[in-house]
Write an enzyme that holds these catalytic residues in place. Structure first.
Site, PDB file in Angstrom:
ATOM      1  N   GLY A  16      33.457  34.941   9.878  1.00  0.00           N
ATOM      2  CA  GLY A  16      33.188  34.389  11.198  1.00  0.00           C
ATOM      3  C   GLY A  16      31.762  33.873  11.282  1.00  0.00           C
ATOM      4  O   GLY A  16      30.900  34.263  10.484  1.00  0.00           O
ATOM      5  N   CYS A  17      31.494  32.998  12.246  1.00  0.00           N
ATOM      6  CA  CYS A  17      30.176  32.368  12.324  1.00  0.00           C
ATOM      7  C   CYS A  17      29.075  33.372  12.665  1.00  0.00           C
ATOM      8  O   CYS A  17      28.025  33.400  12.019  1.00  0.00           O
ATOM      9  CB  CYS A  17      30.197  31.218  13.330  1.00  0.00           C
ATOM     10  SG  CYS A  17      30.737  31.671  14.993  1.00  0.00           S
TER      11      CYS A  17
END
Length: 342
Positions: A147-148
């Site tokens: 995930g970012c």
């Protein structure tokens, strides 16, 4: 390699799918062979994604997933919970599947049920969690990417725990721009503009993701508090990680740890300046595949910060970088090191 890598982009009408197409349009060794959108199947790409209406791919039509034919790699930018339902079919047409969504990031069944209930089941083989800067290049046919905000937290914390410099506890404060909510968000722009607000103080799914990854790559699973906040910007993640150093660890040891960890990482840049303007900021990374990391020590307290573009280094660029590595290409091919300035 003489033949170009044929890439299918699944979920091409979303923000990250569109970024994959934009990045691959300048890639010298890859080409987009298929673009899917269940909602917009049959429509030209440029009509659906305004940001690509001036691209050479603008007139090409989006397809339904069941039209997917043989490709070298499928980059799945589908919403959480969608890929597990079709993964058998997709993997039958793609030698490699890179999943940008969170379906297979976690390994603990209870955590999967809690954070990704729609992703339970759908595949019977091991699916590695892969960040290009950490761990071995995967050889499995399906790979899940981070995930970012988890990426930013990992870049900030990894060197400390790899070298055993920090106590096994950390606090991560992650702030993200509005594009992190995708193009289907119902949030009113007037509530975002000129405002910083809480997104989630406890129980965010990137918390167990960071903890699991650190346990895998450093042998330490720290007690982790992860909180997320919304920024009044379109792009970018800014993560601040707070740790407490073990006895005997100081500034010199910490700086050496970060320098060693990222010495061969072309897209993770250490910011060693002492003035605030020399430390990581969104303006210097947005539009690029570069993550900036900075660290400061005072006594036993260590603060590390990381800034990156959530749609590129936290999504589409990470996928292209992973593809480059898996196929034995130069890691930096087709990826921007700098964005526009100012």
């Amino acid at each position: 390699m003489t033949d170009r890598i044929k890439v299918a982009v699944l979920g091409a009408s979303g923000f990250i799918g569109a970024e994959v197409i934009r990045l691959l349009s300048a890639h010298p060794q890859a080409e987009v062979a298929f673009m899917s959108s269940q909602q917009h199947a049959g429509k030209p790409l440029g009509q659906v994604v305004s940001g690509l209406r001036n691209s050479r791919a603008a007139g090409r039509r989006l397809r339904s997933l069941d039209e997917l034919s043989k490709v070298d790699v499928a980059i799945s930018c589908l919403p959480n919970g969608v890929l597990p339902k079709v993964l058998d079919d997709v993997s039958g047409q793609a030698d490699l599947v890179l999943n940008v969504a969170g379906d297979y990031r976690l390994r603990d069944p209870e955590e999967i049920a809690q954070y990704y209930p729609g992703s339970v089941g759908g595949w019977r083989q091991d699916i590695p969690y892969y960040v290009p800067e950490f761990g071995e290049k995967p050889s499995e046919p399906v790979v899940n990417l981070p995930g970012c905000m988890a990426s930013a937290g990992l870049y900030a914390l990894y060197p400390l725990f790899r070298d055993g410099l920090a106590e096994p506890r950390a606090v991560v404060d992650a702030k993200t721009g509005s594009s992190g909510g995708g193009n289907t968000t119902t949030e009113n722009p007037s509530l975002r503009a000129g405002n910083v607000r809480v997104h989630k103080l406890h129980g965010h799914r990137h918390g167990p993701e960071i903890r699991q990854a650190l346990a895998t790559w450093t042998g330490t699973a720290p007690e982790l508090q992860f909180s997320a906040f919304s920024l009044p910007v379109v792009r970018g993640v800014f993560a601040t990680a707070y740790t407490w150093l073990r006895e005997g660890a100081g500034t010199a040891e910490v700086r050496r740890a970060y320098a060693r960890a990222y010495a061969d990482a072309p897209f993770v840049r250490m910011s060693n300046g002492r003035s605030p303007v020399a430390l990581p900021m969104l303006k210097t990374v947005v539009g690029s595949n570069t993550a900036e990391v900075g660290v400061s020590v005072e006594g036993s307290r260590c603060v590390a910060v990381c800034a990156l573009d959530n749609l590129i280094k936290g999504g589409a660029g990470q996928a292209v970088q992973a593809m480059n590595r898996v196929f034995g290409l130069e890691e930096t091919l087709g990826l921007p090191e700098v964005g526009p300035w100012p």
